[in-house]
Scaffold this motif. Structure first.
Motif, mmCIF file in Angstrom:
data_model
loop_
_atom_site.group_PDB
_atom_site.id
_atom_site.type_symbol
_atom_site.label_atom_id
_atom_site.label_comp_id
_atom_site.label_asym_id
_atom_site.label_seq_id
_atom_site.Cartn_x
_atom_site.Cartn_y
_atom_site.Cartn_z
ATOM 1 N N TYR A 76 0.834 -1.257 -0.132
ATOM 2 C CA TYR A 76 -0.059 0.074 0.115
ATOM 3 C C TYR A 76 0.913 1.201 -0.194
ATOM 4 N N LYS A 77 1.917 1.242 0.727
ATOM 5 C CA LYS A 77 2.763 2.428 0.920
ATOM 6 C C LYS A 77 3.416 2.641 -0.711
ATOM 7 N N LYS A 78 4.033 1.457 -1.170
ATOM 8 C CA LYS A 78 4.384 1.703 -2.368
ATOM 9 C C LYS A 78 3.489 2.345 -3.336
ATOM 10 N N ILE A 79 2.097 1.952 -3.261
ATOM 11 C CA ILE A 79 1.177 2.593 -4.407
ATOM 12 C C ILE A 79 0.992 3.969 -4.130
ATOM 13 N N ILE A 80 0.998 4.398 -2.807
ATOM 14 C CA ILE A 80 0.561 5.573 -2.413
ATOM 15 C C ILE A 80 1.827 6.538 -2.681
ATOM 16 N N LYS A 81 3.192 5.993 -2.557
ATOM 17 C CA LYS A 81 4.227 6.896 -3.373
ATOM 18 C C LYS A 81 4.214 7.049 -4.731
ATOM 19 N N LYS A 82 3.928 6.091 -5.551
ATOM 20 C CA LYS A 82 3.540 6.181 -6.934
ATOM 21 C C LYS A 82 2.422 7.341 -6.990
ATOM 22 N N ILE A 83 1.469 7.453 -6.527
ATOM 23 C CA ILE A 83 0.272 8.400 -6.411
ATOM 24 C C ILE A 83 0.958 9.528 -6.322
ATOM 25 N N VAL A 84 1.621 9.748 -5.285
ATOM 26 C CA VAL A 84 2.547 11.223 -5.014
ATOM 27 C C VAL A 84 3.352 11.620 -6.232
#
Length: 149
Positions: free
Chosen positions: A19-27
């Motif tokens: 989830y943290k990886k996805i959030i970083k991508k969204i950022v």
């Protein structure tokens, strides 16, 4: 720089590395992951229902201990409950009630964070509601905890 649509600190508080990886991508992408034109790019669960104002789907990263964790995402990008029309409130209620009935959910919680994610604990600022019920048959189950602030 425009304000981010996601809060990395809040994402890390409740979720594993994926989830943290996805959030970083969204950022990095600088888009709202819950706006309809972006949803499929970041959210892998199927859309269960699309109404005039709301999209119903399963949470891709449910809280630990949840048997059901559903999201009702406002179709228009808004961040505050004061922007929800009375008709949209009605549709939200109707969709949530129908899903509780369909899944025979004996009990759970229904909540919505709004406004600044630093105040709410949300990882995504786009207005959405959570419908969560625990797996009450699971032995040694622990309470499901949601972050606020």
């Amino acid at each position: 720089m425009p304000k981010p649509f996601v809060n990395l600190e809040n994402a890390g508080a409740r979720a594993g590395g994926d989830y943290k990886k996805i959030i970083k991508k969204i950022v990095r992408d600088r888009v709202c992951p819950f706006c309809p034109q972006n949803l499929a790019r970041y959210h892998t669960k199927p859309i269960l229902k699309t109404g005039r104002w709301w999209i119903l789907t399963e949470n891709g990263y449910p809280y630990k201990g949840a048997l059901h964790h559903l999201l009702l995402i406002h179709r228009k990008h808004i961040e505050d409950i004061t922007k929800i029309s009375p008709a949209a409130w009605g549709e939200l209620l109707k969709m949530a009630q129908a899903e509780v009935k369909k899944r025979a959910i004996a009990g759970g919680t229904f909540y919505m964070r709004f406004g600044d994610p630093f105040a709410t604990g949300a990882s995504v600022s786009h207005l959405h509601a959570n419908l969560i019920s625990p797996d009450i048959d699971k032995k040694n189950r622990k309470p499901i905890l949601a972050r606020v602030g």
